[in-house]
Scaffold this motif. Structure first.
Motif, PDB file in Angstrom:
ATOM      1  N   PHE A 292       0.808  -1.214   0.000  1.00 43.83           N
ATOM      2  CA  PHE A 292       0.000   0.000   0.000  1.00 43.83           C
ATOM      3  C   PHE A 292       0.843   1.268   0.000  1.00 43.83           C
ATOM      4  N   SER A 293       2.151   1.122   0.174  1.00 39.15           N
ATOM      5  CA  SER A 293       3.055   2.291   0.248  1.00 39.15           C
ATOM      6  C   SER A 293       2.579   3.247   1.339  1.00 39.15           C
ATOM      7  N   ILE A 294       2.447   2.738   2.543  1.00 40.65           N
ATOM      8  CA  ILE A 294       1.931   3.532   3.654  1.00 40.65           C
ATOM      9  C   ILE A 294       2.992   3.641   4.740  1.00 40.65           C
ATOM     10  N   ASP A 295       2.675   4.456   5.761  1.00 42.74           N
ATOM     11  CA  ASP A 295       3.638   4.698   6.826  1.00 42.74           C
ATOM     12  C   ASP A 295       3.644   3.590   7.871  1.00 42.74           C
ATOM     13  N   SER A 296       2.468   3.009   8.140  1.00 41.45           N
ATOM     14  CA  SER A 296       2.423   1.989   9.185  1.00 41.45           C
ATOM     15  C   SER A 296       1.218   1.068   8.968  1.00 41.45           C
ATOM     16  N   CYS A 297       1.359  -0.169   9.440  1.00 43.91           N
ATOM     17  CA  CYS A 297       0.276  -1.152   9.352  1.00 43.91           C
ATOM     18  C   CYS A 297       0.228  -1.950  10.651  1.00 43.91           C
ATOM     19  N   GLU A 298      -0.979  -2.163  11.139  1.00 42.63           N
ATOM     20  CA  GLU A 298      -1.193  -2.985  12.329  1.00 42.63           C
ATOM     21  C   GLU A 298      -2.187  -4.097  12.019  1.00 42.63           C
ATOM     22  N   ILE A 299      -1.914  -5.270  12.569  1.00 41.89           N
ATOM     23  CA  ILE A 299      -2.893  -6.360  12.564  1.00 41.89           C
ATOM     24  C   ILE A 299      -3.306  -6.585  14.009  1.00 41.89           C
ATOM     25  N   SER A 304      -9.936 -14.281  23.383  1.00 40.83           N
ATOM     26  CA  SER A 304     -11.100 -15.119  23.688  1.00 40.83           C
ATOM     27  C   SER A 304     -12.187 -14.318  24.401  1.00 40.83           C
ATOM     28  N   ASP A 305     -11.796 -13.253  25.101  1.00 41.45           N
ATOM     29  CA  ASP A 305     -12.789 -12.421  25.778  1.00 41.45           C
ATOM     30  C   ASP A 305     -13.340 -11.334  24.861  1.00 41.45           C
ATOM     31  N   GLY A 306     -12.925 -11.320  23.595  1.00 40.24           N
ATOM     32  CA  GLY A 306     -13.451 -10.358  22.631  1.00 40.24           C
ATOM     33  C   GLY A 306     -12.651  -9.090  22.509  1.00 40.24           C
ATOM     34  N   ALA A 307     -11.658  -8.874  23.358  1.00 39.51           N
ATOM     35  CA  ALA A 307     -10.862  -7.656  23.296  1.00 39.51           C
ATOM     36  C   ALA A 307      -9.855  -7.735  22.146  1.00 39.51           C
ATOM     37  N   LEU A 308      -9.569  -6.584  21.547  1.00 34.28           N
ATOM     38  CA  LEU A 308      -8.593  -6.508  20.451  1.00 34.28           C
ATOM     39  C   LEU A 308      -7.256  -6.044  20.988  1.00 34.28           C
ATOM     40  N   ARG A 309      -6.215  -6.714  20.553  1.00 32.90           N
ATOM     41  CA  ARG A 309      -4.861  -6.307  20.919  1.00 32.90           C
ATOM     42  C   ARG A 309      -3.994  -6.345  19.671  1.00 32.90           C
ATOM     43  N   VAL A 310      -2.918  -5.590  19.698  1.00 36.70           N
ATOM     44  CA  VAL A 310      -2.015  -5.518  18.554  1.00 36.70           C
ATOM     45  C   VAL A 310      -1.240  -6.825  18.448  1.00 36.70           C
ATOM     46  N   GLY A 311      -1.430  -7.506  17.327  1.00 36.53           N
ATOM     47  CA  GLY A 311      -0.682  -8.736  17.101  1.00 36.53           C
ATOM     48  C   GLY A 311       0.657  -8.475  16.439  1.00 36.53           C
ATOM     49  N   SER A 312       0.681  -7.456  15.574  1.00 29.39           N
ATOM     50  CA  SER A 312       1.926  -7.112  14.889  1.00 29.39           C
ATOM     51  C   SER A 312       1.777  -5.702  14.326  1.00 29.39           C
ATOM     52  N   ARG A 313       2.889  -4.994  14.245  1.00 35.65           N
ATOM     53  CA  ARG A 313       2.907  -3.663  13.655  1.00 35.65           C
ATOM     54  C   ARG A 313       4.181  -3.502  12.838  1.00 35.65           C
ATOM     55  N   PRO A 354     -16.079 -11.884  13.336  1.00 34.12           N
ATOM     56  CA  PRO A 354     -14.872 -11.054  13.466  1.00 34.12           C
ATOM     57  C   PRO A 354     -13.836 -11.726  14.355  1.00 34.12           C
ATOM     58  N   ASN A 355     -12.601 -11.760  13.884  1.00 40.30           N
ATOM     59  CA  ASN A 355     -11.514 -12.325  14.694  1.00 40.30           C
ATOM     60  C   ASN A 355     -10.308 -11.400  14.770  1.00 40.30           C
ATOM     61  N   GLY A 356     -10.452 -10.185  14.249  1.00 39.49           N
ATOM     62  CA  GLY A 356      -9.342  -9.238  14.298  1.00 39.49           C
ATOM     63  C   GLY A 356      -9.629  -8.042  13.403  1.00 39.49           C
ATOM     64  N   ALA A 357      -8.579  -7.334  13.067  1.00 42.94           N
ATOM     65  CA  ALA A 357      -8.726  -6.158  12.202  1.00 42.94           C
ATOM     66  C   ALA A 357      -7.389  -5.847  11.561  1.00 42.94           C
ATOM     67  N   VAL A 358      -7.470  -5.170  10.408  1.00 44.24           N
ATOM     68  CA  VAL A 358      -6.280  -4.672   9.720  1.00 44.24           C
ATOM     69  C   VAL A 358      -6.409  -3.157   9.668  1.00 44.24           C
ATOM     70  N   VAL A 359      -5.354  -2.470  10.112  1.00 47.19           N
ATOM     71  CA  VAL A 359      -5.385  -1.013  10.192  1.00 47.19           C
ATOM     72  C   VAL A 359      -4.213  -0.452   9.395  1.00 47.19           C
ATOM     73  N   LEU A 360      -4.528   0.423   8.438  1.00 50.65           N
ATOM     74  CA  LEU A 360      -3.506   1.128   7.675  1.00 50.65           C
ATOM     75  C   LEU A 360      -3.458   2.573   8.143  1.00 50.65           C
TER      76      LEU A 360
END
Length: 582
Positions: A292-299, A304-313, A354-360
């Protein structure tokens, strides 16, 4: 009378009319030596009864038609001439079906309106040429219309002087003729586009933009040739244009689809090339950021409790705007403005859950994300959703294979493997953070005292509860880098990473103090439920092996067992050359 023998001048012909001076003069012209004898077309002299008074050799076909009564068109025109008062000249075309020739006949009254002079000429060649020219023009017109959307011509002033009858791009011909042609063209700023309407050189396949009647843009391809007069002065341009807007849109859409497939394949391959879960996520964020030629990406990963945490950046950390994940549509990318940049985010799913998210993240908030980037992220999120599910499944299998199912602690095999890696790690031999430079550690073997009678008197479920409580006690006493395991039955182990003898003694006393949580399971005051702990401090400087360390901790624990139970003992230092590597 005979053809070519018109009779004597001044005499009667066919017994119907006595020739006057004008008739005699005309008849004389038809004699064998007269000027009409060699005339290439037919010349006839007829009376009111449509009888032939005289004719030249070229009229033989018409004479025969008159004698046989088939020359209806000739007799009709002659009759019409005599019916007018005064008689007026008439004209007719005579078609010979047998020869395929067409004769243009002119009927002239003479001899005071008593006779008719027919003079004809063969116009077959002229008609054939005219028909061929008309056909050729129509054929050319048809080909132009098929091969182009409109034809045009500009004059010396650069204005349209001709536009094909169908108009162009929503314009009628009258909307364009008389207007400057270049004024309809759209030339992007900073470009130097040569337009066909004012060219001085022949042009073929020139592509440019043209303003439609509705204000939209059309992409045209033009072929043009300049026009010059006899003196070589430029007089304008003649050409044709074809509207290729839809073709270019399809080409652009196909190019975007191919590029999306290429980038998606790059990202997918980067994920599939990794086996270890964290490496898989790291490769995914790195590949996505590059694609994507972007500055940063997070997955982000959903626990299991439904909370989202950063898996990789990959890239710098950024502030994520407030997002209502429950209200956010799945399989749809959202363009959001954050405090320090613009975010494109989408939830990843597996079986629509839903099992996660991708953030650009792109620094700056001015430029929004394109629809192509949104479409690509949708495809990427599908793959990430599958990858996250694979990682979760891998971690579940790994957890099952490395942990004790009852307590959740490491099992014996995993504990020994990990402790062996620590003990055998030469890079840990010298640690500048520690006094003396040697990084130490201590191994505690823990065994339950009088556990059998708990199971015998309270049952196996109570026995399991005791084991869970001991596991919780050991887990709470551990710190970062420590390892806790259930070796089997009622035996446990605790590795105190970096601990020395004082640390091991303090930790053992804390374990003894925490035994009050087992009071509810006591069944016999004389045989209390408790712990026997044997501790061995690792002799890293002496190169003590894992086997030697385990043996010393085990011996210390059994020394407690045989000495009365319910306490701890620190093993003697390792003996040189006893279970020690060279």
């Amino acid at each position: 009378m005979t053809l070519g023998d018109p009779g004597e001048p001044g005499g009667e012909t066919s017994g119907h009319h006595t020739l006057g001076p004008e008739g005699e003069a005309v008849l004389a012209l038809l004699n064998a030596d007269g000027p009409y004898a060699d005339y290439p077309g037919p010349v006839l002299l007829l009376d009111r009864d449509k009888s032939v008074v005289g004719a030249n050799p070229g009229a033989i076909g018409i004479v025969h038609a008159l004698l046989s009564g088939t020359a209806h068109s000739v007799t009709a025109i002659v009759g019409a001439l005599f019916e007018t008062n005064p008689p007026r000249a008439q004209q007719i075309k005579l078609l010979d079906d047998q020869t395929g020739t067409t004769t243009d006949l002119v009927a002239l009254p003479c001899d005071g309106g008593q006779l008719v002079l027919l003079i004809g000429r063969d116009i077959s060649l002229d008609q054939n040429l005219r028909h061929a020219l008309v056909d050729s023009r129509q054929r050319y017109k048809d080909l132009i219309e098929i091969s182009s959307d409109f034809a045009w011509e500009t004059g010396p002033a650069g204005t349209f002087v001709f536009v094909s009858s169908g108009g162009a791009l929503g314009y009628e011909p009258s909307d364009l003729v008389g207007h400057g042609a270049n004024g309809f063209a759209i030339v992007p700023e900073g470009t130097n586009t040569v337009l066909p309407f004012t060219t001085r050189e022949p042009m073929q396949g020139v592509e440019f933009q043209f303003r439609r009647a509705d204000g939209g843009r059309a992409i045209l391809i033009a072929a043009a040739t300049p026009l010059f007069d006899a003196d070589g002065q430029w007089q304008g341009v003649r050409g044709v244009c074809r509207d290729v807007t839809e073709e270019r849109r399809r080409d652009a859409a196909l190019a975007r689809a191919r590029n999306r497939e290429r980038l998606l394949a790059y990202i997918v391959n980067a994920i599939r090339d990794e086996i270890e879960p964290q490496a898989m996520l790291n490769s995914a964020t790195r590949a996505i950021a590059r694609a994507f030629s972007i500055d940063s990406c997070e997955i982000l990963r959903r626990d299991s409790d439904g909370a989202l945490r950063v898996g990789s950046r990959h890239g710098p950390a950024f502030a994520l705007p407030d997002i209502d994940w429950d209200a956010m549509a799945v399989e749809t990318a959202a363009d959001l403005v954050g405090a320090d940049g613009r975010v494109l985010v989408i939830q990843s799913t597996y079986h629509r859950e839903p099992n996660g998210a991708v953030v650009l993240w792109r620094e700056g908030t001015a430029s929004s994300w394109t629809s192509e980037e949104g479409d690509l992220l949708v495809d990427v999120a599908t793959q990430i959703g599958v990858a996250l599910e694979q990682i979760a499944a891998h971690e579940r299998l790994e957890h099952l294979s490395t942990t004790d199912p009852l307590t959740g602690l490491f099992n014996r095999r995993t504990f020994v493997d990990r402790l062996g890696a620590i003990v055998g790690d030469e890079s840990r031999r010298k640690d500048p953070r520690r006094q003396g430079g040697e990084q130490s550690g201590a191994l505690a073997y823990v065994d339950l005292d009088n556990f059998k009678q708990v199971k015998d008197q309270l049952g196996h479920q109570a026995g399991d509860e005791v084991l869970i409580e001991v596991a919780a006690l050991l887990r709470e006493s551990a710190s970062g880098g420590d390892l806790v395991a259930r070796l089997g039955g009622d035996e446990f182990a605790l590795w105190l990473d970096g601990g020395d003898g004082d640390t091991a003694e303090a930790r053992a006393k804390a374990l003894m103090a925490g035994l009050s949580r087992l009071d509810g399971y006591q069944t016999n005051p004389e045989k209390r439920l408790g712990l026997s702990v044997g501790v061995a401090v690792h002799d890293r400087a002496g190169g003590e092996t894992l086997e030697g360390l385990i043996a010393r901790a085990d011996q210390a624990m059994y020394r407690v067992k045989h000495g009365g139970k319910g306490t701890f003992a620190i093993a003697d230092p390792a003996v040189a050359n006893s279970g020690v590597q060279d």
